[in-house]
Design a protein around this motif. Structure first.
Motif, short mmCIF file in Angstrom:
data_model
loop_
_atom_site.label_atom_id
_atom_site.label_comp_id
_atom_site.label_asym_id
_atom_site.label_seq_id
_atom_site.Cartn_x
_atom_site.Cartn_y
_atom_site.Cartn_z
N TRP A 159 -4.07 -3.13 -0.56
CA TRP A 159 -5.29 -2.51 -0.05
C TRP A 159 -6.50 -3.25 -0.59
N LYS A 160 -7.52 -3.43 0.27
CA LYS A 160 -8.78 -4.04 -0.14
C LYS A 160 -9.94 -3.10 0.18
N LYS A 161 -10.96 -3.18 -0.67
CA LYS A 161 -12.19 -2.43 -0.44
C LYS A 161 -13.35 -3.42 -0.47
N ASP A 162 -14.10 -3.46 0.60
CA ASP A 162 -15.21 -4.42 0.72
C ASP A 162 -14.73 -5.84 0.48
N GLY A 163 -13.50 -6.12 0.95
CA GLY A 163 -12.95 -7.48 0.85
C GLY A 163 -12.30 -7.83 -0.47
N GLU A 164 -12.29 -6.89 -1.44
CA GLU A 164 -11.69 -7.16 -2.75
C GLU A 164 -10.46 -6.28 -2.96
N GLU A 165 -9.39 -6.89 -3.48
CA GLU A 165 -8.17 -6.12 -3.73
C GLU A 165 -8.42 -5.03 -4.76
N ILE A 166 -7.87 -3.84 -4.51
CA ILE A 166 -8.02 -2.73 -5.44
C ILE A 166 -6.66 -2.25 -5.93
N HIS A 167 -6.66 -1.65 -7.12
CA HIS A 167 -5.42 -1.14 -7.71
C HIS A 167 -5.51 0.34 -8.05
N GLU A 168 -6.73 0.80 -8.33
CA GLU A 168 -6.91 2.20 -8.65
C GLU A 168 -6.65 3.08 -7.43
N GLY A 169 -5.81 4.08 -7.61
CA GLY A 169 -5.49 4.96 -6.50
C GLY A 169 -4.48 4.38 -5.53
N VAL A 170 -3.88 3.26 -5.90
CA VAL A 170 -2.92 2.57 -5.03
C VAL A 170 -1.53 2.64 -5.64
N GLU A 171 -0.54 2.98 -4.84
CA GLU A 171 0.85 3.02 -5.29
C GLU A 171 1.70 2.19 -4.35
N LYS A 172 2.30 1.16 -4.89
CA LYS A 172 3.05 0.22 -4.08
C LYS A 172 4.55 0.54 -4.12
N GLY A 173 5.20 0.50 -2.97
CA GLY A 173 6.63 0.74 -2.88
C GLY A 173 7.42 -0.55 -2.93
N GLN A 174 8.74 -0.43 -3.00
CA GLN A 174 9.61 -1.61 -3.04
C GLN A 174 9.84 -2.18 -1.65
N ILE A 175 10.21 -3.45 -1.62
CA ILE A 175 10.61 -4.06 -0.37
C ILE A 175 12.05 -3.65 -0.09
N LEU A 176 12.29 -3.09 1.09
CA LEU A 176 13.60 -2.57 1.46
C LEU A 176 14.13 -3.30 2.69
N PRO A 177 15.46 -3.45 2.79
CA PRO A 177 16.04 -4.15 3.95
C PRO A 177 16.19 -3.25 5.16
N ASN A 178 15.98 -3.83 6.33
CA ASN A 178 16.28 -3.15 7.60
C ASN A 178 17.66 -3.57 8.06
N ASN A 179 18.22 -2.82 9.00
CA ASN A 179 19.56 -3.13 9.49
C ASN A 179 19.65 -4.45 10.24
N ASP A 180 18.53 -4.95 10.76
CA ASP A 180 18.55 -6.18 11.55
C ASP A 180 18.28 -7.43 10.72
N GLY A 181 18.26 -7.28 9.38
CA GLY A 181 18.04 -8.44 8.52
C GLY A 181 16.59 -8.64 8.13
N THR A 182 15.67 -7.87 8.73
CA THR A 182 14.28 -7.96 8.34
C THR A 182 14.01 -6.98 7.20
N PHE A 183 12.73 -6.84 6.83
CA PHE A 183 12.40 -6.00 5.69
C PHE A 183 11.23 -5.08 6.00
N GLN A 184 11.05 -4.09 5.13
CA GLN A 184 9.94 -3.16 5.26
C GLN A 184 9.40 -2.81 3.89
#
Length: 352
Positions: free
Chosen positions: A231-256
């Motif tokens: 997430w970015k605010k006014d073009g700058e990356e922010i960390h406060e209030g941000v919760e990032k999830g893990q990269i997970l596999p899809n059944n077709d070999g791609t990811f989410q």
């Protein structure tokens, strides 16, 4: 000099520098019912390319394009199978002696060897690694810079002393990691370039369960998994209030993956944007606008169910990763060239 294997696209340099890796995992286990006592796996850029175990007793390709190596080496897979069967015997001996060093008899135990190399296709920088592990913890590892062995456990000190005095083994290790391993890595990249170097951009959605819930930026369908979502605010990356999830596999070999933003009360939405980043692909920017936020509960539940399913897959992969050790021998063509004299002096001593 690299043999003329898989000529297509040889020499073409990527527009964006990427670090590629070739890894081999050798695992011996005891006390695990209905699981092979020995498993060997080859991995390139996090994609499994080969497999062999004590049940199948055959080394096979896990990617169709890997079969093309027989154009240059007709006996590739036969030799890989021979190496696999030899390693099965060596590693069975290794785990037994390691158990003795730890004064262990019964129970579940896992002895592993992981080795390989990383190569930066722009700077040509090469990093090699080789380490042994026991029951999921470091046991002994080779330091390429000092050309010496590092004992992580007191029980490995005897092995360190033995191997540090074998000069020809140290020289061979250095040659393999700085030259031979990288040569094979390049060959495999050329063979599987259409699959390994492909990039697929995702579809990105903004989801919110209720007006007071965090806003989730969800990206799905991207490849490879070396991606970033922020997430970015006014073009700058922010960390406060941000919760990032893990990269997970899809059944077709791609990811989410998803990244949540708890929007502060009274904040203007238009100041925020979700950014998806993938090497070699232009950043995909999704402006935070109320009209773009999906609040339909049914749609949201479909996404959640998909995440749960892939999470189950991730758990299975995590269990497998424990068996295969943590992410880092045949050193002969097919998998890198094996020096039989070196192996005969190393493995029997590492019978622990």
């Amino acid at each position: 000099m690299i043999p003329l294997l898989c000529l297509i696209l040889v020499g073409i340099h990527e527009a964006v520098a990427v670090t590629h890796s070739l890894q081999y995992f050798y695992t011996s286990s005891s006390g695990i019912h209905n699981f092979p006592e020995y498993v060997s796996v080859g991995v390139i850029d996090d994609v499994q390319i080969s497999h062999c175990d004590s049940f199948t007793k055959t080394s096979t390709a896990k990617q169709e394009w890997m079969n093309s190596v027989t154009d240059e080496y007709p006996l590739y897979w036969q030799e890989e199978t021979t190496t696999c069967m030899k390693n099965q015997l060596d590693f069975k001996m290794n785990i037994q002696i390691t158990k003795e060093r730890f004064n262990q008899t019964n129970g579940v135990h896992v002895f592993q060897r992981m080795y390989g190399c990383e190569w930066d296709d722009e700077t040509e920088e090469v990093k090699g690694f080789e380490q042994f592990g026991y029951n999921g913890e470091d046991f002994i590892a080779f330091d390429l810079e000092t050309e010496s062995w590092i004992a992580a456990k007191q029980q490995a000190f005897t092995t360190k002393q033995k191997w540090d005095h074998l000069k020809h083994i140290r020289e061979y290790e250095k040659h393999y990691f700085t030259m031979e391993c990288v040569n094979w890595l390049r060959k495999y990249l050329n063979c599987g370039r259409n699959s390994l170097v492909k990039t697929v951009s995702p579809s990105v959605s903004l989801l919110q369960k209720s007006s007071s819930s965090p806003i989730s930026c969800h990206a799905t369908g991207f490849y490879p998994n070396r991606a970033e979502l922020l997430w970015k605010k006014d073009g700058e990356e922010i960390h406060e209030g941000v919760e990032k999830g893990q990269i997970l596999p899809n059944n077709d070999g791609t990811f989410q993956m998803s990244v949540d933003l708890q929007l502060p009360s009274g904040e203007e939405m238009q100041r925020y944007e979700c950014v998806f980043q993938l090497s070699g692909v232009k950043d995909q920017i999704t402006k935070l606008e109320k009209t773009k936020i999906r609040t339909n509960k049914e749609s949201l539940m479909m996404v959640i169910v998909g995440v749960v399913v892939t999470a189950v897959i991730l758990v299975v992969l995590a269990v497998s990763a424990f068996i295969l050790y943590k992410k880092k021998n045949a050193k002969r063509p097919p998998s890198p060239v094996e020096n039989k004299e070196v192996q005969q002096q190393m493995l029997p001593e590492q019978k622990a």
